[in-house]
Design an enzyme around this catalytic site. Structure first.
Site, PDB file in Angstrom:
ATOM      1  N   ASN A 113      -1.103   7.963  -4.585  1.00 46.32           N
ATOM      2  CA  ASN A 113      -2.069   8.830  -5.249  1.00 46.32           C
ATOM      3  C   ASN A 113      -1.536   9.309  -6.599  1.00 46.32           C
ATOM      4  OD1 ASN A 113      -3.972   8.703  -3.191  1.00 46.32           O
ATOM      5  ND2 ASN A 113      -3.116  10.447  -2.097  1.00 46.32           N
ATOM      6  N   HIS A 136       0.341   9.898   3.450  1.00 47.18           N
ATOM      7  CA  HIS A 136      -0.302  10.852   4.357  1.00 47.18           C
ATOM      8  C   HIS A 136       0.701  11.431   5.343  1.00 47.18           C
ATOM      9  CE1 HIS A 136      -4.422   8.745   3.569  1.00 47.18           C
ATOM     10  NE2 HIS A 136      -3.959   9.400   2.516  1.00 47.18           N
ATOM     11  N   TYR A 172      -1.585   1.612   0.870  1.00 44.67           N
ATOM     12  CA  TYR A 172      -1.249   2.520  -0.221  1.00 44.67           C
ATOM     13  C   TYR A 172      -0.033   2.008  -0.997  1.00 44.67           C
ATOM     14  CZ  TYR A 172      -4.522   6.120   1.300  1.00 44.67           C
ATOM     15  OH  TYR A 172      -5.662   6.815   1.613  1.00 44.67           O
TER      16      TYR A 172
END
Length: 809
Positions: A217, A267, A276
């Site tokens: 992210n 996460h 990811y």
């Protein structure tokens, strides 16, 4: 929270359909006509998202460009600006959404709308699309951008639904489009669009390395900030993007990011190298390339950690073009999202190919030695992907295709074979084992790593994927085992390798976003880099199941032991030896102790006192001392919607051959033992079963599990509690593996899987002349008639293997 919009889908559309080649406009910074750095940066980014170095008239590029033009034409013709939408099927606004799910869906349509405009901009910019330089298409893109800005993505709007849509999905597609259409937009539009991005992605979005601003992210957010700087000519934004990457580089000791053992977690609790992690690797490669040679170049020396991770973190999970599902999290449930005739089912191969392309791109910023080796590895992986050749991947963008084609066509690159060896990733409860002709991967769970991740209605029945699931693939066989509609059709209570209660579980049982963590510590083991002893203390998800499970990864086999299997749920408990996906036809012959069983569906049998079994085209199974095993041929039907609320409703059917131990209802101290021999033919399987001295099961109890293989000079024991097993003695829980070598030396591997031993004594009752080498954790080593190793504090070793080398007497 995590995105409702599939990252993989978004990348395939925005960075994939976008990732084309042969631009109508300048394709590199060197060819930029203006002297200012932002013009050069826009030219560089155009190259990164459009590609270069291939002919638009050569396949597969010619067809892909035509498809891009066709898709862009469809979006152009169907675009109908209206209140709350730009396309009738992509409504992004509702004044009063009934549920959070509705709100998430509306926010996802914002990303969808910007992505469609990005596709149109790419078709306008690319050669060979049939719409190259089309003024009507250009004007439609500008109209669409204006409409979305006026309606929803502006600096007066309050965000709703999924944060990802506003901070990553929409701005990435918007800014890509701004780069491609820059000359058609004008200063006023650019300022307005940049103000919207600043509103939703302020500098504070990367102010601290927490929450939704970590790992992949964070890289995505930095991409937004960097492109905001490029489009809006802001040196400060570019510097912020560069500097905000730095927290991604160092190894972390918990939670999101790269760990020193090669683990990648997102996460907080989910192993995510293949999903990811793929996003992070690709994003870093693009940002390194964008900023290279500029005043904003990424020079943090810790970026070498990312380069080291190519072979330390990603390569172990790549096999003949696929990326293993054991590190794909929720992505395993994203197989098919449309019922359209041309819809493509995502799978482990299609997820692996973008990682190969990212490695090629990243290599451009690495050392010459690293770049050459990576290109050789990628060439090998791509060439050996017989199941799904990368250049035929319909979801792979043209830029990625061009990178892979450049490697495959490079005669100076010699393809490297699959490396062999064992990797134990203690920080994410995963292991990979690679031998000539086959590879395997093991998924476990502990108090730090979740059983599975569900969220946004995805991966609803992945409950037991962390309960000791043992995946395996052959080099030229069974490569589509988990690729071909496996997840929507397999029995989720009978995943290969797991021990599970048949207690019925609700969809998404245990909670979203990796919330379900078993209260266990003993998960891990030891490895010498080639072989391994791995164990899992298993507590069932939402059940009373308890079990001790061990795997001994050897040269041509995986030995699996289970003990202490207990449950009080009023349900049967089973250990699945294997559950092979035999495709739509299921024609593989199944043989037990020399007798071929019926090739019928359905067919079931209880195999009493079975010594061995063989499945043609796959491999063999040996049951030491004989065992009662159940077998089932069945055709199973399901849909992707069953396991993912965004999945297609179309029913699919696959045939399976399942082998399992039935421990009965509410078992007490049940056990099992078997050998898996990937790729073995029936004769070799029978021979291994007949050689009753090859493997010695030294212990298989709730206290210890251990084996010896005299021909390999190997003894391995998982001590759940201290005790004596064969020649090995431990005074506390640990894992130990000893290998005697033909040169008169031996290797002793010890670990503390529980991460809590402040002292440990291990004794090997074998005459040892001298200790050749030992780690600093060994406080005392006594040789003579036996070897006595005293370890100090192991609690800080994170369960890693402590290796002692000795010379035998």
């Amino acid at each position: 929270m995590s995105p409702a919009w599939s990252r993989r889908t978004f990348l395939a559309a925005a960075g994939g359909a976008a990732l084309t080649a042969g631009s109508l406009f300048p394709s590199s910074a060197a060819s930029a006509t203006a002297a200012d750095p932002y013009t050069a940066l826009r030219a560089t980014w155009r190259t990164l998202i459009l590609g270069e170095g291939f002919s638009p008239t050569a396949e597969p590029f010619k067809s892909r460009l035509a498809d891009l033009g066709s898709q862009a034409g469809t979006w152009h013709d169907s675009m109908t600006p209206a209140t709350g939408s730009l396309w009738p099927d992509a409504v992004f606004a509702d004044p009063d959404p009934d549920t959070d799910a509705e709100s998430y869906a509306f926010s996802a349509k914002i990303v969808d709308s910007y992505t469609r405009l990005s596709t149109m901009a790419q078709a306008y910019s690319q050669q060979g699309t049939g719409l190259t330089g089309n003024t009507a298409l250009r004007d439609a893109v500008v109209t669409g951008l204006d409409h979305l800005h006026a309606q929803v993505y502006n600096d007066a709007q309050t965000r709703y639904g999924n944060w990802y849509s506003w901070q990553i999905g929409a701005p990435q597609a918007l800014l890509d489009t701004c780069v491609l259409m820059y000359d058609a937009l004008g200063a006023a539009r650019i300022d307005a669009y940049c103000a919207a991005v600043d509103h939703f992605v302020p500098d504070s979005a990367v102010g601290s390395y927490t929450g939704t601003s970590t790992g992949a992210n964070r890289v995505d957010l930095c991409r937004v900030l960097a492109l905001r700087g490029v489009v809006g000519a802001s040196s400060a934004k570019l510097a912020l993007a560069r500097d905000a990457l730095s927290p991604v580089f160092p190894y972390v000791t918990s939670g999101d990011g790269l760990h020193s053992d090669g683990s990648f977690i997102q996460h907080t609790t989910v192993p995510y190298t293949g999903s990811y992690g793929s996003v992070m690797l690709g994003g870093l490669g693009m940002l390194f390339a964008l900023l290279k040679g500029t005043q904003w170049e990424v020079t943090d020396p810790r970026r070498q950690i990312v380069f080291d991770a190519v072979e330390g973190a990603w390569a172990p999970f790549l096999y003949n073009g696929l990326v293993m599902d054991s590190v794909a999290g929720r992505a395993i449930s994203r197989g098919l999202t449309s019922t359209a005739p041309d819809a493509v089912q995502q799978n482990d191969h299609l997820r692996g190919h973008p990682i190969l392309a990212s490695i090629v791109l990243l290599g451009q910023g690495a050392s010459a030695t690293e770049n050459a080796r990576w290109r050789a590895l990628v060439k090998g992986w791509a060439r050996r992907d017989y199941y799904s050749p990368p250049l035929e991947n319909p979801t792979l963008g043209l830029t990625a295709l061009s990178r892979l084609a450049s490697v495959l066509d490079d005669s100076s690159v010699t393809a490297l074979p699959e490396p062999t060896g064992h990797r134990l990733f203690t920080d994410m409860a995963r292991a990979t084992h690679r031998r000539p002709g086959w590879a395997a991967s093991l998924s476990m769970a502990d108090r730090r790593i979740t059983y599975y991740e569900t969220g946004n209605g995805e991966n609803l029945r992945g409950w037991h994927t962390g309960s000791g699931m043992l995946y395996w693939w052959g080099d030229t066989y069974a490569n589509g085992q988990y690729s071909d509609a496996f997840w929507p059709t397999v029995d989720p209570y009978r995943l290969p390798g797991i021990t599970a209660s048949r207690k019925a579980l609700a969809d998404a049982a245990g909670g979203d976003w990796g919330a379900s963590l078993p209260d266990v510590n003993w998960v891990g083991g030891v490895t010498d880099g080639q072989r391994a002893s791995v164990g899992q203390y298993l507590k069932g998800l939402s059940s009373t199941l308890l079990a001790k499970k061990s795997w001994f990864f050897l040269d041509d086999t995986v030995v699996a032991l289970g003990a202490g299997i207990t449950g009080t749920d009023g349900a049967a408990v089973e250990t699945t030896v294997d559950n092979r996906n035999l495709g739509p036809t299921g024609g593989s012959a199944f043989t037990v102790d020399g007798a071929t069983k019926p090739l019928a569906y359905p067919w079931s049998a209880t195999l009493t006192d079975a010594s061995w079994a063989h499945l043609a085209g796959h491999g063999g199974y040996v049951f030491p001392g004989g065992a009662t095993v159940k077998a089932l041929r069945e055709s199973r039907t399901g849909s992707w919607r069953d396991i993912n609320t965004g999945g297609a409703t179309t029913s699919v059917s696959r045939k399976y051959l399942t082998l399992w131990f039935d421990h009965g209802k509410d078992p007490r101290q049940a056990s099992y033992a078997y050998q898996l021999l990937p790729g073995a033919d029936a004769a070799r399987t029978a021979a291994r079963a007949a050689d009753t001295t090859w493997l010695r099961v030294l212990a298989n109890t709730d206290d210890q599990q251990g084996v010896s293989v005299p021909s390999l000079g190997l003894t391995a024991v998982n001590f759940w509690f201290g005790g004596t097993v064969g020649t090995l003695v431990a005074d506390n829980p640990c894992s130990v593996m000893v290998t005697e070598h033909p040169d008169g030396t031996a290797t002793v591997c010890v670990s503390d899987p529980m991460r809590m031993r402040t002292n440990l004594t291990v004794t090997w009752n074998r005459a040892v002349a001298a200790v050749v080498s030992k780690p600093s954790t060994v406080s005392s080593a006594t040789t003579g008639a036996s070897l006595r190793l005293v370890f100090g504090d192991l609690s800080g070793t994170r369960g890693t293997t402590q290796t002692v080398k000795v010379r035998l007497a």
